[in-house]
Design a protein around this motif. Structure first.
Motif, mmCIF file in Angstrom:
data_model
loop_
_atom_site.group_PDB
_atom_site.id
_atom_site.type_symbol
_atom_site.label_atom_id
_atom_site.label_comp_id
_atom_site.label_asym_id
_atom_site.label_seq_id
_atom_site.Cartn_x
_atom_site.Cartn_y
_atom_site.Cartn_z
ATOM 1 N N LEU A 1 3.124 10.437 10.073
ATOM 2 C CA LEU A 1 2.432 10.533 11.367
ATOM 3 C C LEU A 1 3.205 9.802 12.462
ATOM 4 O O LEU A 1 2.957 10.020 13.644
ATOM 5 C CB LEU A 1 1.017 9.960 11.264
ATOM 6 C CG LEU A 1 -0.014 10.816 10.519
ATOM 7 C CD1 LEU A 1 -1.343 10.070 10.432
ATOM 8 C CD2 LEU A 1 -0.215 12.168 11.211
ATOM 9 N N HIS B 1 6.645 9.769 12.639
ATOM 10 C CA HIS B 1 8.009 10.286 12.805
ATOM 11 C C HIS B 1 8.041 11.279 13.964
ATOM 12 O O HIS B 1 7.340 12.288 13.936
ATOM 13 C CB HIS B 1 8.505 10.957 11.526
ATOM 14 C CG HIS B 1 9.997 11.104 11.521
ATOM 15 N ND1 HIS B 1 10.658 11.913 12.414
ATOM 16 C CD2 HIS B 1 10.958 10.515 10.781
ATOM 17 C CE1 HIS B 1 11.961 11.833 12.199
ATOM 18 N NE2 HIS B 1 12.172 10.991 11.222
ATOM 19 N N PRO B 2 8.860 11.008 15.010
ATOM 20 C CA PRO B 2 8.818 11.866 16.196
ATOM 21 C C PRO B 2 9.287 13.289 15.955
ATOM 22 O O PRO B 2 8.997 14.166 16.768
ATOM 23 C CB PRO B 2 9.747 11.149 17.187
ATOM 24 C CG PRO B 2 10.614 10.274 16.357
ATOM 25 C CD PRO B 2 9.793 9.878 15.156
ATOM 26 N N PHE C 1 8.581 15.059 12.990
ATOM 27 C CA PHE C 1 7.804 15.810 11.999
ATOM 28 C C PHE C 1 6.320 15.488 11.939
ATOM 29 O O PHE C 1 5.610 15.963 11.056
ATOM 30 C CB PHE C 1 8.415 15.592 10.605
ATOM 31 C CG PHE C 1 9.883 15.878 10.545
ATOM 32 C CD1 PHE C 1 10.366 17.148 10.825
ATOM 33 C CD2 PHE C 1 10.797 14.883 10.242
ATOM 34 C CE1 PHE C 1 11.727 17.417 10.795
ATOM 35 C CE2 PHE C 1 12.163 15.139 10.213
ATOM 36 C CZ PHE C 1 12.626 16.411 10.489
ATOM 37 N N ALA C 2 5.823 14.654 12.862
ATOM 38 C CA ALA C 2 4.430 14.222 12.765
ATOM 39 C C ALA C 2 3.448 15.387 12.828
ATOM 40 O O ALA C 2 2.367 15.338 12.233
ATOM 41 C CB ALA C 2 4.125 13.210 13.872
ATOM 42 N N GLY C 3 3.817 16.458 13.526
ATOM 43 C CA GLY C 3 2.929 17.619 13.601
ATOM 44 C C GLY C 3 2.707 18.237 12.225
ATOM 45 O O GLY C 3 1.587 18.627 11.878
ATOM 46 N N VAL C 4 3.779 18.325 11.444
ATOM 47 C CA VAL C 4 3.661 18.844 10.078
ATOM 48 C C VAL C 4 2.750 17.929 9.259
ATOM 49 O O VAL C 4 1.866 18.385 8.524
ATOM 50 C CB VAL C 4 5.051 18.945 9.418
ATOM 51 C CG1 VAL C 4 4.931 19.387 7.972
ATOM 52 C CG2 VAL C 4 5.952 19.899 10.202
ATOM 53 N N LEU D 1 0.402 15.915 10.259
ATOM 54 C CA LEU D 1 -1.003 15.981 10.673
ATOM 55 C C LEU D 1 -1.652 17.275 10.197
ATOM 56 O O LEU D 1 -2.788 17.265 9.693
ATOM 57 C CB LEU D 1 -1.107 15.867 12.196
ATOM 58 C CG LEU D 1 -2.533 15.863 12.757
ATOM 59 C CD1 LEU D 1 -3.332 14.682 12.223
ATOM 60 C CD2 LEU D 1 -2.520 15.856 14.285
#
Lengths: 335, 335
Positions: free
Chosen positions: A223, A225-226, A228-231, A233
C-alpha cells in the motif's frame, strides 16, 4: 485453466542461480511435481533436479515444460525457441511466466496447434473477469501484505499453507503472481489484469468456500509503494481477508526500485485494517513475517523478538524458523 | 496520439438522450470542435447540432467521426458498420469510446487501411507505459476525487479548467476516461490500463511542466468503492496532486452498482490526504463539488452551504453555479 503436472523445468542458459529463481521456487514448494531439469549449454543454474533430456523427461511422466528462468525485460530469447518447439513436438505442454506470450512466437504456436499441446502464458490470463462486487463470500481468507515488494509475501503464504495443511486444516495457496501460478498450477497474475478488474479478479480467485476453508492468498506490492499500491489495494478489497500477515525485510533502506522510505510494520497494519474494512469489517492482523536472510541467527532472532514485542503479534521467518506461532495465533483468533 | 478536429458526432440509433451522453459531453465542453451530428433512422437522441450527412460534414471541415453513443456492454452494433465504413471511405478518421475496437471489425479495418484513415479506440491505449516512479515532477496538478463513481468528477475538472483559463491561468484538462478523452482529444482511459501501470500511466499523462502550469486531472472511481479503489489509488499516486476537489452527489444512498454506503466528504478528504502524501507531501483539499441536479434551487444552495460550513471549504455545483469560489481558494493556497 490448470497447468498439467508433473513438470519438467527448463533452465535455458540461465547466467546464474538468481536467473532461475522461478524454477527454484517451484522446487522449494512443489518438489513432488518436478521430474527433472533441462539445461542448455552454458547454463550456470542448477535447482538440484536430475538433468534429463526430453525423452527421459517423458519417460518419467512429465506433462509440462515449465520455463523456469527470468531475464531482464521478460522476453523469450530466440535461441530458446528450438528447445521449446522440440518439447511441444515431443508431446509436452509449455508453461511460461515471461511477458512474451508463447503463442506470439509463430513456430511455437504452429507446433502447439499441430500437436494439440497447450501453451500457458501465466502472466496473461485469458479469463474474462467481472468488476468486483464487494459482497462478502463464505469461507475464510488470509492475505499476506508487505512493507514493500519482494519481501517474502509468496513464501510466507506458502509456508502458512504448508503449516496449516500439516495440522489438518483445509487451506489452499492462491497465487497472484507468475511464479506463484507456476507453483500452484493455477491462479492469476493480478498485476497483469486490466485495472478495472483488479478486485474482481481477486474475487474470482478466492471464491465462496466452506466456512472452515482457508484461502491463503499471495499478496502483491505494498500500500506504500508508489508504483504498485493500486494493485495492492484492489487485491485487498477483492480478497476480503479475515486475517493478514505483514511481511518485511529489515535491512532494506528504500522501497524497491524507487527512492521512497519503507513504512513501518505498524503503518502497514493500520493502513491495511483501514482499507480492508471496506469489504471485511472484521479484518485483523495475525502475525509478522520477517525475511532475515541477510542477518546472522542471533540478530535474526532479536529482530523477530523486537517485532513481536512492538506489535503484540507472533513474528516468524517462514523459511528459517517456520510459521507455527502465526498459525497458533490464527487458530486462537478464528477457532 | 491526438484525435483530429473538428468532429462529426455519430449518434447512431440511440434509444434515448442518455445513450448519447458521450456526444452530449463533447458538445457541452467542446462545442467549437463539433460541426454536426449524424443520426440513423429511429434515433431518439439530439445533442442540438445541425443534422448533416457525410458530404455536408466534410464540407463543414469535419476530420473525425466520433462515436458518441454508449450501449450496454460497450459493443458496436453490426448495423452501425455500414455508416462507419462510408465515413472512412469519405475521408474521415473515426474515434470510438466503446469496448469494441474499430480495428477488430474487418470491414472497418480494411476501409481505414485502404483510405489511409486513423481509427482511435480511446479505451485501448497503444502507449507502452512504464511503472510509476513516484518522483515529484515540476508543475502544478489538481485532481478531482469522489465519494463514488459517476458523481461529476469529469464535469468538475472541465469547469475548473474553463474557470482557470478564463482567468488567464495556464490550465489544461487531463482526461482519464473514454468520454474525457473524446472531450480533450487525447488522454488515457486509466481503468483500461494493465494494473501494473496505473500510476505510471498517470505520470505519463501529467508530465513535467512549467512551475505555474496546472494540469486539471479527471478523477476515477473512489477510494471507498470496492470495485475500483485500486484504480483511484494508482491515479492519485501517479498524478501527485498538489490540490484536490471532492465531488459528491447528495441524494445517492449506496455506492454505484454495489450495496456499500457512501463515505462522507470528510472521510474522502482524510483518506485522500493520507494516501496522496506518499507522492506529494503537501497535498491539500481546495474545495467540494456537489452535483445538485436532483435538488430544487433552495435545497441545492442549502446543501452547498452545509458542506462549506462543515469542512471550511468552498462548495460549488460546477454546472449550476460555477466553480469561481474553488478557484479563488486554489489561488489563495497556491499564489
Amino acid at each position: 485453466m490448470e497447468i498439467t503436472k508433473p513438470y519438467l523445468l527448463f533452465l535455458g542458459d540461465a547466467k546464474d542461480a538468481l536467473a532461475a529463481k522461478t524454477a527454484a521456487g517451484v522446487v522449494d514448494w512443489r518438489r513432488d511435481w518436478c521430474v527433472g531439469q533441462i539445461r542448455l549449454p552454458g547454463c550456470q543454474a542448477d535447482v538440484g533436479l536430475p538433468d534429463l533430456d526430453l525423452a527421459e523427461g517423458l519417460a518419467n511422466g512429465a506433462k509440462t515444460l515449465v520455463i523456469g528462468v527470468v531475464n531482464p525485460g521478460g522476453t523469450l530469447p530466440e535461441h530458446w525457441v528450438d528447445a521449446i518447439v522440440e518439447a511441444v513436438e515431443a508431446g509436452l505442454d509449455v508453461a511460461n511466466g515471461l511477458h512474451t506470450k508463447l503463442g506470439d512466437i509463430p513456430r511455437i504456436a504452429a507446433a502447439a496447434e499441430a500437436h494439440g499441446r497447450k501453451l500457458f502464458d501465466v502472466r496473461h490470463s485469458t479469463e474474462r473477469f467481472r468488476t468486483g462486487s464487494g459482497v462478502k463470500r463464505p469461507g475464510r481468507r488470509l492475505l499476506t501484505v508487505g512493507t514493500d515488494c519482494a519481501v517474502g509475501k509468496k513464501y510466507a503464504a506458502l509456508a502458512l499453507e504448508a503449516e496449516m495443511t500439516g495440522r489438518g486444516l483445509d487451506a489452499e495457496f492462491r497465487a497472484t503472481g507468475q511464479t506463484g501460478v507456476l507453483i500452484a498450477g493455477r491462479g492469476v497474475a493480478i498485476d497483469a489484469v486490466v485495472a478495472d478488474f483488479i478486485s474482481g479478479a481477486a474475487e474470482w480467485l478466492t471464491p465462496s468456500a466452506p466456512a472452515d476453508h482457508w484461502d491463503v492468498v499471495e499478496g502483491q506490492g505494498s500500500l506504500f509503494h508508489p508504483s504498485f499500491a493500486g494493485v495492492t489495494l484492489g487485491l485487498l478489497h477483492g480478497a476480503q481477508p479475515d486475517a493478514f500477515v505483514v511481511c518485511h525485510e529489515p535491512t532494506r533502506k528504500t522501497m524497491r526500485n524507487v527512492t521512497h522510505a519503507l513504512p513501518t510494520i505498524g503503518q502497514v497494519i493500520d493502513a491495511t485494517v483501514a482499507a480492508g474494512r471496506l469489504t471485511n469489517p472484521d479484518i485483523r492482523c495475525v502475525g509478522i513475517s520477517i525475511n532475515t536472510v541477510a542477518l546472522e541467527e542471533g540478530p535474526a532472532l532479536a529482530a523477530l523478538d523486537a517485532a513481536a514485542g512492538a506489535y503484540g503479534l507472533p513474528a516468524c521467518d517462514p523459511v528459517r524458523f517456520g510459521v507455527a506461532a502465526i498459525v497458533d495465533r490464527l487458530l486462537a483468533e478464528f477457532p
